[in-house]
Design an enzyme around this catalytic site. Structure first.
Site, PDB file in Angstrom:
ATOM      1  N   ARG A 137       1.132  -1.137  -0.132  1.00 21.84           N
ATOM      2  CA  ARG A 137       0.032   0.166  -0.253  1.00 21.84           C
ATOM      3  C   ARG A 137       1.073   1.434  -0.161  1.00 21.84           C
ATOM      4  NH1 ARG A 137      -2.411  -2.963   3.654  1.00 21.84           N
ATOM      5  NH2 ARG A 137      -4.568  -4.151   2.917  1.00 21.84           N
ATOM      6  N   LYS A 159       2.505  11.702 -10.432  1.00 20.63           N
ATOM      7  CA  LYS A 159       1.318  10.961 -11.441  1.00 20.63           C
ATOM      8  C   LYS A 159       1.936   9.366 -12.112  1.00 20.63           C
ATOM      9  CE  LYS A 159      -1.577  14.140 -13.782  1.00 20.63           C
ATOM     10  NZ  LYS A 159      -1.775  14.299 -15.129  1.00 20.63           N
ATOM     11  N   GLU A 201       7.708  19.062 -24.170  1.00 30.08           N
ATOM     12  CA  GLU A 201       7.269  19.436 -22.839  1.00 30.08           C
ATOM     13  C   GLU A 201       7.380  20.717 -21.911  1.00 30.08           C
ATOM     14  OE1 GLU A 201       4.415  18.087 -21.508  1.00 30.08           O
ATOM     15  OE2 GLU A 201       4.513  15.336 -22.275  1.00 30.08           O
ATOM     16  N   LYS A 243       6.741  23.681 -12.444  1.00 25.36           N
ATOM     17  CA  LYS A 243       5.544  22.412 -13.125  1.00 25.36           C
ATOM     18  C   LYS A 243       5.202  21.900 -11.337  1.00 25.36           C
ATOM     19  CE  LYS A 243       3.957  17.636 -13.860  1.00 25.36           C
ATOM     20  NZ  LYS A 243       4.420  16.666 -14.062  1.00 25.36           N
ATOM     21  N   GLU A 253      -5.314  17.912  -9.592  1.00 31.64           N
ATOM     22  CA  GLU A 253      -5.880  17.279 -10.527  1.00 31.64           C
ATOM     23  C   GLU A 253      -7.114  17.857 -10.106  1.00 31.64           C
ATOM     24  OE1 GLU A 253      -4.218  16.439 -14.262  1.00 31.64           O
ATOM     25  OE2 GLU A 253      -6.230  16.502 -15.412  1.00 31.64           O
ATOM     26  N   ARG A 257      -3.740  21.544 -12.953  1.00 28.35           N
ATOM     27  CA  ARG A 257      -2.878  20.841 -12.837  1.00 28.35           C
ATOM     28  C   ARG A 257      -3.099  20.501 -13.982  1.00 28.35           C
ATOM     29  NH1 ARG A 257       0.570  15.887 -10.119  1.00 28.35           N
ATOM     30  NH2 ARG A 257       1.062  15.535 -11.799  1.00 28.35           N
ATOM     31  N   ASN A 261      -1.513  19.185 -18.826  1.00 22.55           N
ATOM     32  CA  ASN A 261      -2.440  18.403 -20.256  1.00 22.55           C
ATOM     33  C   ASN A 261      -2.581  18.996 -21.288  1.00 22.55           C
ATOM     34  OD1 ASN A 261      -1.952  15.926 -18.509  1.00 22.55           O
ATOM     35  ND2 ASN A 261      -4.689  17.088 -17.525  1.00 22.55           N
ATOM     36  N   HIS A 264      -2.274  17.318 -24.858  1.00 22.59           N
ATOM     37  CA  HIS A 264      -2.351  15.807 -24.576  1.00 22.59           C
ATOM     38  C   HIS A 264      -3.676  15.091 -25.201  1.00 22.59           C
ATOM     39  CE1 HIS A 264       1.007  16.875 -22.413  1.00 22.59           C
ATOM     40  NE2 HIS A 264       1.027  15.940 -21.701  1.00 22.59           N
ATOM     41  N   HIS A 268      -3.010  12.660 -26.946  1.00 23.88           N
ATOM     42  CA  HIS A 268      -2.778  11.060 -26.744  1.00 23.88           C
ATOM     43  C   HIS A 268      -3.702   9.460 -27.759  1.00 23.88           C
ATOM     44  CE1 HIS A 268      -2.749  11.247 -21.861  1.00 23.88           C
ATOM     45  NE2 HIS A 268      -1.628  11.504 -22.304  1.00 23.88           N
ATOM     46  N   HIS A 281       4.951  10.162 -27.425  1.00 23.35           N
ATOM     47  CA  HIS A 281       4.764  11.079 -26.424  1.00 23.35           C
ATOM     48  C   HIS A 281       4.885  12.188 -26.988  1.00 23.35           C
ATOM     49  CE1 HIS A 281       2.284  12.136 -22.809  1.00 23.35           C
ATOM     50  NE2 HIS A 281       3.148  13.407 -22.280  1.00 23.35           N
TER      51      HIS A 281
HETATM   52  P1  NAD Z   1      11.288   6.520 -22.426  1.00 24.50           P
HETATM   53  O1  NAD Z   1      10.949   6.777 -21.312  1.00 24.50           O
HETATM   54  O2  NAD Z   1      10.667   5.182 -23.249  1.00 24.50           O
HETATM   55  O3  NAD Z   1      12.594   6.801 -23.147  1.00 24.50           O
HETATM   56  C1  NAD Z   1      12.811   7.266 -24.104  1.00 24.50           C
HETATM   57  C2  NAD Z   1      13.860   6.448 -24.702  1.00 24.50           C
HETATM   58  O4  NAD Z   1      15.515   6.783 -24.787  1.00 24.50           O
HETATM   59  C3  NAD Z   1      14.185   4.460 -23.866  1.00 24.50           C
HETATM   60  O5  NAD Z   1      14.466   4.253 -24.840  1.00 24.50           O
HETATM   61  C4  NAD Z   1      14.900   5.149 -23.153  1.00 24.50           C
HETATM   62  O6  NAD Z   1      15.251   3.911 -22.451  1.00 24.50           O
HETATM   63  C5  NAD Z   1      15.877   5.766 -23.200  1.00 24.50           C
HETATM   64  N1  NAD Z   1      16.708   6.914 -22.478  1.00 24.50           N
HETATM   65  C6  NAD Z   1      16.525   7.435 -21.282  1.00 24.50           C
HETATM   66  N2  NAD Z   1      17.834   8.361 -20.707  1.00 24.50           N
HETATM   67  C7  NAD Z   1      18.651   7.752 -21.941  1.00 24.50           C
HETATM   68  C8  NAD Z   1      19.673   8.033 -21.485  1.00 24.50           C
HETATM   69  N3  NAD Z   1      20.259   9.542 -20.580  1.00 24.50           N
HETATM   70  N4  NAD Z   1      20.573   7.995 -22.603  1.00 24.50           N
HETATM   71  C9  NAD Z   1      20.561   7.100 -23.786  1.00 24.50           C
HETATM   72  N5  NAD Z   1      19.048   6.577 -23.764  1.00 24.50           N
HETATM   73  C10 NAD Z   1      17.851   6.729 -22.484  1.00 24.50           C
HETATM   74  O7  NAD Z   1      10.651   7.523 -22.761  1.00 24.50           O
HETATM   75  P2  NAD Z   1      10.440   9.291 -21.892  1.00 24.50           P
HETATM   76  O8  NAD Z   1       9.861  10.056 -23.294  1.00 24.50           O
HETATM   77  O9  NAD Z   1      11.242   9.427 -21.366  1.00 24.50           O
HETATM   78  O10 NAD Z   1       8.696   9.141 -21.093  1.00 24.50           O
HETATM   79  C11 NAD Z   1       7.778   9.067 -21.968  1.00 24.50           C
HETATM   80  C12 NAD Z   1       6.821   8.603 -20.825  1.00 24.50           C
HETATM   81  O11 NAD Z   1       6.712   9.331 -19.875  1.00 24.50           O
HETATM   82  C13 NAD Z   1       5.337   7.822 -21.438  1.00 24.50           C
HETATM   83  O12 NAD Z   1       4.984   6.233 -20.928  1.00 24.50           O
HETATM   84  C14 NAD Z   1       4.444   9.036 -20.846  1.00 24.50           C
HETATM   85  O13 NAD Z   1       3.161   9.141 -20.593  1.00 24.50           O
HETATM   86  C15 NAD Z   1       5.248   9.266 -19.677  1.00 24.50           C
HETATM   87  N6  NAD Z   1       4.718  10.883 -18.751  1.00 24.50           N
HETATM   88  C16 NAD Z   1       4.682  10.833 -17.765  1.00 24.50           C
HETATM   89  C17 NAD Z   1       4.257  11.746 -17.235  1.00 24.50           C
HETATM   90  C18 NAD Z   1       3.635  11.470 -15.422  1.00 24.50           C
HETATM   91  O14 NAD Z   1       3.556  12.578 -14.931  1.00 24.50           O
HETATM   92  N7  NAD Z   1       4.127  11.479 -14.993  1.00 24.50           N
HETATM   93  C19 NAD Z   1       4.716  13.223 -17.470  1.00 24.50           C
HETATM   94  C20 NAD Z   1       4.900  13.012 -19.481  1.00 24.50           C
HETATM   95  C21 NAD Z   1       4.640  11.970 -18.877  1.00 24.50           C
HETATM   96  N1  GLY Z   2       2.271  15.653 -17.069  1.00 23.92           N
HETATM   97  C1  GLY Z   2       1.027  16.312 -16.218  1.00 23.92           C
HETATM   98  C2  GLY Z   2       0.833  16.021 -14.608  1.00 23.92           C
HETATM   99  O1  GLY Z   2       1.809  16.021 -14.299  1.00 23.92           O
HETATM  100  O2  GLY Z   2       0.150  16.474 -15.197  1.00 23.92           O
END
Ligand code: NAD
Ligand code: GLY
Length: 373
Positions: A137, A159, A201, A243, A253, A257, A261, A264, A268, A281
């Site tokens: 939990r 998130k 972003e 942020k 949110e 907040r 998005n 998005h 999405h 993304h």
């Molecule tokens: P990702 O995590 O897939 O990373 C992109 C690529 O870069 C991958 O192949 C990874 O292995 C590689 N990589 C990472 N760091 C590296 C480095 N330093 N050197 C070389 N390669 C590296 O993608 P992302 O763009 O980081 O994240 C996208 C995800 O984040 C999506 O699933 C999206 O929904 C999520 N997201 C979440 C939030 C949130 O608030 N939680 C906000 C925005 C996006």
């Molecule tokens: N990326 C949108 C949020 O964190 O609310």
């Protein structure tokens, strides 16, 4: 990314490498720091102060672990360190990956005082955070983001979650980290396409609430694309400040907040229609921001500025070819649907976003139906 100048004294080098700044996400007794600096993973920062007990599980993936896992270990003193490497890619942001992490925690006998540490991009951060939220939990969680997107967005704000075939991030929880450690030097190994996805972003932050930052991005985009350390440091710092401020104002949110998005709802839908991972993304969000600006009915000059900055970042300014019905279906699954009415983040003007379910339906159909795209 800061290299020792020839002949420069070691003292100087150490001082520069150790320099970092801290932003606090203000959430009462769950407040936490975002620590930003270049070279922090080189043992310059003691992460153990944010751990609860004596053991941790580092969750990374097959790409990032070989690059940075050993360096991260150096920041964890004499703690007992377990690690797990997930397969790379958005397609693995799944219940199956979550299960793998939970199995590992249970099999290693992790207790309530264990700490999950995410080392990687947004995919790893979101899954690891969700595992930390679920296990017993909720156990302690630390983010060590290594993509620009994760450093400026996903690692901050709590998130967490995984995808479901029916929709992006459909399964998840809010679970704030105890710290976010951003070593901007990890961006040196990031592929250009991923860097650009993160810039989407960054641009979003300017577009929704900081027109001065937006203007700074217009001036400095080429430096960011060249990964100039000072420019990157400023972009990460300002994005995290924005942020952190928005999250502190509206953690769950309930209202404001949602401006984070921006782009998005369309983005999405692009990811869903094209298949997760086909469009990154950030790429989907980039095209989505232009569509959202068009739906906003703001002056053409503002839409043109947004389009131009996104293009300057080497990001798509229009979506792939998707038929109008698929658009509407894909957007209907978006979590921002309220009582059958879509909600969009729209702009009053560049730098001033709001959330609304009042928009021009005909214009929306035109935007998603225009087959000239
Ligand atoms: P990702 O995590 O897939 O990373 C992109 C690529 O870069 C991958 O192949 C990874 O292995 C590689 N990589 C990472 N760091 C590296 C480095 N330093 N050197 C070389 N390669 C590296 O993608 P992302 O763009 O980081 O994240 C996208 C995800 O984040 C999506 O699933 C999206 O929904 C999520 N997201 C979440 C939030 C949130 O608030 N939680 C906000 C925005 C996006
Ligand atoms: N990326 C949108 C949020 O964190 O609310």
């Amino acid at each position: 990314m800061l290299f020792r100048a020839q002949g420069a004294p070691l003292r100087w080098y150490t001082a520069v490498m150790a320099k970092h700044s801290t932003i606090t996400v203000k959430l009462g007794d769950r407040s936490y720091p975002i620590i930003i600096g270049s070279g922090l993973l080189d043992g310059a920062f003691d992460l153990t102060r944010f751990m609860r007990g004596s053991d941790c599980l580092i969750v990374s993936n097959e790409t990032v672990a070989p690059l940075y896992l050993d360096r991260l270990r150096a920041n964890l003193g004499d703690k007992t360190i377990h690690s797990i490497e997930l397969p790379d890619g958005e397609a693995h942001k799944s219940i199956a990956s979550l299960q793998t992490i939970l199995d590992r925690l249970a099999e290693s006998g992790a207790g309530r005082d264990t700490t999950v540490i995410a080392l990687g991009g947004g995919v790893v951060g979101d899954i690891a955070g969700f595992a930390a939220a679920c296990y017993m939990r909720g156990v302690a969680f630390i983010q060590v983001p290594t993509t620009l997107l994760a450093q400026v967005d996903s690692s901050v704000g709590g998130k967490t979650g995984v995808n479901h075939p029916e929709g992006k991030n459909l399964i998840g929880a809010f679970h704030q980290p105890r710290a976010v450690l951003i070593d901007t030097s990890t961006l040196s190994s990031l592929p250009d396409r991923e860097l650009k996805a993160g810039l989407a972003e960054v641009i979003k932050h300017g577009a929704i609430c900081d027109i001065e930052f937006f203007a700074w991005l217009e001036e400095n985009m080429q430096k960011l694309l060249r990964k100039e350390p000072l420019a990157l440091a400023h972009a990460v710092q300002r994005s995290c400040e924005i942020k952190a401020e928005v999250v502190a104002d509206d953690e769950r949110e309930a209202g404001r907040r949602a401006i984070l998005n921006f782009g998005h709802t369309f983005g999405h839908a692009i990811e869903r229609c094209e298949g997760y991972g086909e469009w990154l993304h950030g790429e989907a969000v980039a095209a989505g921001m232009v569509m959202a600006a068009e739906l906003s009915g703001i002056i053409d000059a503002d839409i043109d500025r947004l389009r131009a900055l996104i293009a300057q970042a080497g990001l798509p300014v229009s979506p792939p070819s998707i038929d109008a019905d698929s658009w509407m279906r894909a957007m209907g699954m978006d979590k921002k649907v309220e009582q059958d009415q879509l909600r969009f983040v729209l702009l009053h003007a560049l730098g001033d976003a709001h959330v609304t379910s009042s928009y021009d339906n005909e214009l929306l159909r035109q935007i998603v139906g225009a087959d000239a795209r």
